[in-house]
Write a protein that holds these residues in place. Structure first.
Motif, PDB file in Angstrom:
ATOM      1  N   PRO A   1     -17.736 -16.719  25.575  1.00 46.89           N
ATOM      2  CA  PRO A   1     -19.155 -17.036  25.739  1.00 46.89           C
ATOM      3  C   PRO A   1     -20.005 -15.839  26.161  1.00 46.89           C
ATOM      4  N   ILE A   2     -19.395 -14.815  26.794  1.00 47.49           N
ATOM      5  CA  ILE A   2     -20.163 -13.626  27.172  1.00 47.49           C
ATOM      6  C   ILE A   2     -20.655 -12.916  25.913  1.00 47.49           C
ATOM      7  N   GLY A   3     -19.738 -12.605  25.019  1.00 46.51           N
ATOM      8  CA  GLY A   3     -20.123 -11.928  23.778  1.00 46.51           C
ATOM      9  C   GLY A   3     -21.020 -12.785  22.903  1.00 46.51           C
ATOM     10  N   GLN A   4     -20.749 -14.093  22.879  1.00 49.46           N
ATOM     11  CA  GLN A   4     -21.595 -14.989  22.080  1.00 49.46           C
ATOM     12  C   GLN A   4     -23.022 -15.004  22.604  1.00 49.46           C
ATOM     13  N   LEU A   5     -23.184 -15.062  23.931  1.00 48.33           N
ATOM     14  CA  LEU A   5     -24.532 -15.049  24.507  1.00 48.33           C
ATOM     15  C   LEU A   5     -25.252 -13.755  24.173  1.00 48.33           C
TER      16      LEU A   5
ATOM     17  N   ASP B   1     -10.116 -19.778  30.364  1.00 44.86           N
ATOM     18  CA  ASP B   1     -10.157 -18.501  31.087  1.00 44.86           C
ATOM     19  C   ASP B   1     -11.353 -18.545  32.022  1.00 44.86           C
ATOM     20  N   ILE B   2     -11.101 -18.416  33.329  1.00 44.58           N
ATOM     21  CA  ILE B   2     -12.222 -18.497  34.271  1.00 44.58           C
ATOM     22  C   ILE B   2     -12.779 -17.130  34.634  1.00 44.58           C
ATOM     23  N   SER B   3     -12.203 -16.041  34.094  1.00 43.47           N
ATOM     24  CA  SER B   3     -12.704 -14.701  34.400  1.00 43.47           C
ATOM     25  C   SER B   3     -12.553 -13.827  33.170  1.00 43.47           C
ATOM     26  N   ILE B   4     -13.642 -13.625  32.469  1.00 39.91           N
ATOM     27  CA  ILE B   4     -13.608 -12.809  31.258  1.00 39.91           C
ATOM     28  C   ILE B   4     -13.868 -11.354  31.642  1.00 39.91           C
ATOM     29  N   LYS B   5     -12.956 -10.486  31.248  1.00 39.26           N
ATOM     30  CA  LYS B   5     -13.038  -9.098  31.684  1.00 39.26           C
ATOM     31  C   LYS B   5     -13.836  -8.224  30.722  1.00 39.26           C
ATOM     32  N   GLY B   6     -13.940  -8.611  29.498  1.00 43.64           N
ATOM     33  CA  GLY B   6     -14.724  -7.843  28.534  1.00 43.64           C
ATOM     34  C   GLY B   6     -15.981  -8.596  28.165  1.00 43.64           C
ATOM     35  N   ASN B   7     -16.266  -8.643  26.890  1.00 43.86           N
ATOM     36  CA  ASN B   7     -17.392  -9.477  26.456  1.00 43.86           C
ATOM     37  C   ASN B   7     -16.950 -10.402  25.323  1.00 43.86           C
TER      38      ASN B   7
ATOM     39  N   SER C   1     -20.324 -14.413  35.074  1.00 40.19           N
ATOM     40  CA  SER C   1     -19.238 -15.377  34.919  1.00 40.19           C
ATOM     41  C   SER C   1     -19.344 -16.061  33.554  1.00 40.19           C
ATOM     42  N   PRO C   2     -18.206 -16.408  32.939  1.00 40.94           N
ATOM     43  CA  PRO C   2     -18.277 -17.131  31.662  1.00 40.94           C
ATOM     44  C   PRO C   2     -18.951 -18.493  31.794  1.00 40.94           C
ATOM     45  N   PHE C   3     -18.880 -19.116  32.967  1.00 43.13           N
ATOM     46  CA  PHE C   3     -19.547 -20.405  33.156  1.00 43.13           C
ATOM     47  C   PHE C   3     -21.062 -20.244  33.076  1.00 43.13           C
ATOM     48  N   ASN C   4     -21.584 -19.175  33.694  1.00 41.62           N
ATOM     49  CA  ASN C   4     -23.014 -18.908  33.590  1.00 41.62           C
ATOM     50  C   ASN C   4     -23.409 -18.616  32.150  1.00 41.62           C
ATOM     51  N   ALA C   5     -22.551 -17.919  31.431  1.00 38.85           N
ATOM     52  CA  ALA C   5     -22.859 -17.612  30.034  1.00 38.85           C
ATOM     53  C   ALA C   5     -22.941 -18.881  29.194  1.00 38.85           C
ATOM     54  N   ILE C   6     -22.074 -19.841  29.465  1.00 35.25           N
ATOM     55  CA  ILE C   6     -22.115 -21.111  28.724  1.00 35.25           C
ATOM     56  C   ILE C   6     -23.419 -21.847  28.992  1.00 35.25           C
ATOM     57  N   VAL C   7     -23.809 -21.919  30.262  1.00 40.74           N
ATOM     58  CA  VAL C   7     -25.074 -22.577  30.598  1.00 40.74           C
ATOM     59  C   VAL C   7     -26.235 -21.865  29.900  1.00 40.74           C
ATOM     60  N   ALA C   8     -26.215 -20.529  29.915  1.00 36.36           N
ATOM     61  CA  ALA C   8     -27.292 -19.763  29.272  1.00 36.36           C
ATOM     62  C   ALA C   8     -27.333 -19.992  27.768  1.00 36.36           C
ATOM     63  N   ARG C   9     -26.160 -20.069  27.123  1.00 37.86           N
ATOM     64  CA  ARG C   9     -26.136 -20.296  25.678  1.00 37.86           C
ATOM     65  C   ARG C   9     -26.784 -21.631  25.323  1.00 37.86           C
ATOM     66  N   HIS C  10     -26.500 -22.650  26.113  1.00 40.17           N
ATOM     67  CA  HIS C  10     -27.066 -23.970  25.818  1.00 40.17           C
ATOM     68  C   HIS C  10     -28.566 -24.004  26.105  1.00 40.17           C
ATOM     69  N   SER C  11     -29.011 -23.342  27.165  1.00 44.61           N
ATOM     70  CA  SER C  11     -30.447 -23.327  27.431  1.00 44.61           C
ATOM     71  C   SER C  11     -31.187 -22.487  26.389  1.00 44.61           C
TER      72      SER C  11
ATOM     73  N   ALA D   1     -27.048  -5.503  23.963  1.00 40.29           N
ATOM     74  CA  ALA D   1     -27.295  -6.446  25.051  1.00 40.29           C
ATOM     75  C   ALA D   1     -26.113  -6.403  26.004  1.00 40.29           C
ATOM     76  N   VAL D   2     -26.401  -6.396  27.305  1.00 39.44           N
ATOM     77  CA  VAL D   2     -25.357  -6.344  28.327  1.00 39.44           C
ATOM     78  C   VAL D   2     -25.694  -7.381  29.398  1.00 39.44           C
ATOM     79  N   THR D   3     -24.781  -8.297  29.642  1.00 38.31           N
ATOM     80  CA  THR D   3     -25.008  -9.335  30.650  1.00 38.31           C
ATOM     81  C   THR D   3     -24.618  -8.836  32.041  1.00 38.31           C
ATOM     82  N   PHE D   4     -25.298  -9.424  33.049  1.00 38.01           N
ATOM     83  CA  PHE D   4     -25.044  -9.104  34.457  1.00 38.01           C
ATOM     84  C   PHE D   4     -25.077 -10.390  35.271  1.00 38.01           C
ATOM     85  N   ASN D   5     -24.661 -10.270  36.541  1.00 39.47           N
ATOM     86  CA  ASN D   5     -24.595 -11.465  37.385  1.00 39.47           C
ATOM     87  C   ASN D   5     -25.948 -11.907  37.920  1.00 39.47           C
ATOM     88  N   SER D   6     -26.987 -11.116  37.732  1.00 31.77           N
ATOM     89  CA  SER D   6     -28.344 -11.503  38.116  1.00 31.77           C
ATOM     90  C   SER D   6     -29.338 -10.606  37.397  1.00 31.77           C
ATOM     91  N   GLY D   7     -30.589 -11.046  37.367  1.00 29.70           N
ATOM     92  CA  GLY D   7     -31.633 -10.194  36.817  1.00 29.70           C
ATOM     93  C   GLY D   7     -31.821  -8.941  37.650  1.00 29.70           C
TER      94      GLY D   7
END
Length: 429
Positions: free
Chosen positions: A53-57, A44-50, A259-269, A72-78
């Motif tokens: 990886p969005i909810g996991q992060l 899924d390249i567009s997660i609409k909820g959390n 984006s879920p891709f950003n969430a994956i990168v954040a989870r690993h970092s 906690a609520v994620t956003f596309n930038s600080g």
């Protein structure tokens, strides 16, 4: 005199022979991170909820903060997360927000998008964050929010700031964009105020590429923040207040989700953070000890009751009087000639920037706002004019030789201070 014992700026051999850059960040992805990104692409390249990886992060970030807050609520930038935080805390036309005079512009600039006003207060010379006495002096009848920026990773004096906020009935927003893992008296930053924001931009210790996360213990703040940047599934599932949840289809009209891709990168970092933090601390403790031998530098002071977390660069202050009055720009030129990665910190005092200095809000032409003027002689002016920005150094023990070469470059400048002063005087003519 041999070329090795002569300033490189004046024709000598550089003290540091490792090619630039010396701080390569963010680190390269490992196989597990790349595999997770690939799997998400085919899921899924567009997660609409959390979910996913969005909810996991979000859950993992709450654990990172010792569960000191509930939401906690994620956003596309600080910056988007900060906008949501200011909105959730009630910033609007006629509301003033007090923040530090020296910090990154985006810590306070979202206030203007809400038609609020920013009031700048001086910083503490040790923490480089908001000075509690200056905060109190800046409060007016229109002040509703105080923004605390844990500048360069150093926690502010939260006991004193919270006491002022309680005395005047102010909401407290923590900008922790530089301060992943920092602690004040053992408690994680981001768990003191009414809301907190962590940037996850690529230069940060916990990074997503682009991203931000808002955390709070206040259900109403969570609800309003969600509705500002999210709609449909996320708003329906997360918003607690029934009246606010009636907006679940549209939110409040914006889409600022991660984006879920950003969430994956954040989870690993985030998972790699503890080991990287420990290595960075070992590097910078060693660096700080070596720099104590350099009389024209004031090393970063870290009191016993704070933990610098990830740091955000190493930023000592220059003492020009100890180097014959050589301008900082000339010192930086000489250090760069020695092979060092060094400069002045990138953020000037906010009052020197048109967005803050001019009396009209550029987002709403014709709308007046409170203008800020630079304060000469302030602590903010002193830090702005004297700070040096050096790499954070993260690889221990691999970076030890490089750290010691940096220290030798500083000592070399000190040994040849007369030659550097003469050069500075000649070039100033």
């Amino acid at each position: 005199m041999t070329t090795a014992d002569k300033l490189a700026l004046l024709g000598g051999t550089p003290a540091i022979d490792r090619p630039l850059p010396h701080e390569i960040w963010p680190p390269r992805a490992d196989e597990a991170e790349l595999a997770a990104l690939t799997e998400q692409r085919n899921t899924d390249i567009s997660i609409k909820g959390n979910s996913g990886p969005i909810g996991q992060l979000e859950a993992e970030f709450l654990a990172f903060l010792d569960h000191g807050v509930r939401y906690a609520v994620t956003f596309n930038s600080g910056t988007s997360a900060l906008l949501a935080a200011y909105f959730a805390l009630g910033v609007r036309e006629g509301v003033e927000v007090v923040g530090p005079a020296l910090t990154y512009h985006a810590a306070l600039s979202p206030v203007f998008a809400l038609r609020g006003d920013v009031v700048l207060a001086d910083i503490d010379p040790v923490s480089r964050g908001l000075d509690p006495k200056a905060l109190e002096a800046a409060i007016t009848e229109n002040t509703r929010v105080v923004t605390v920026v844990h500048q360069w990773g150093h926690p502010c004096d939260m006991d004193a700031i919270l006491a002022v906020a309680e005395r005047y009935g102010l909401r407290v927003l923590e900008d922790c964009s530089h301060a992943h893992g920092s602690r004040y008296k053992g408690k994680p930053v981001g768990t003191f105020g009414d809301a907190a924001v962590f940037s996850l931009q690529a230069n940060k210790a916990v990074y997503a590429g682009e991203g931000g996360i808002l955390v709070t213990d206040d259900a109403l703040v969570q609800d309003r923040a969600v509705l500002l940047g999210h709609y449909r599934d996320r708003s329906r599932d997360s918003v607690i207040d029934e009246e606010l949840r009636s907006h679940w289809v549209t939110g409040f009209g914006l889409k600022l989700r991660m984006s879920p891709f950003n969430a994956i990168v954040a989870r690993h970092s985030l998972a790699a953070f503890p080991a990287r933090k420990e290595a960075r601390h070992r590097c910078l403790r060693h660096f700080g000890e070596l720099l104590r031998e350099v009389d024209y530098l004031e090393p970063v002071t870290v009191p016993d009751h704070v933990d610098m977390g990830a740091w955000y660069g190493y930023k000592p202050l220059y003492r020009p009087e100890a180097l014959g009055g050589v301008p900082r720009s000339v010192l930086i030129e000489a250090l760069r000639a020695e092979g060092m990665e060094v400069g002045a910190p990138s953020g000037p005092r906010l009052a020197t920037l048109p967005l803050y200095a001019r009396p009209e809000n550029p987002l709403f032409p014709g709308t007046p706002k409170r203008a800020s003027a630079p304060e000469p002689g302030s602590h903010a002016a002193h830090v702005e004019q004297h700070a040096l920005s050096l790499p954070s150094f993260t690889d221990w023990p691999e970076d030890v030789a490089l750290i010691e070469a940096y220290a030798e470059a500083f000592r070399k400048i000190g040994r040849h201070r007369e030659a550097l002063a003469a050069h500075a005087a000649e070039t100033a003519r």
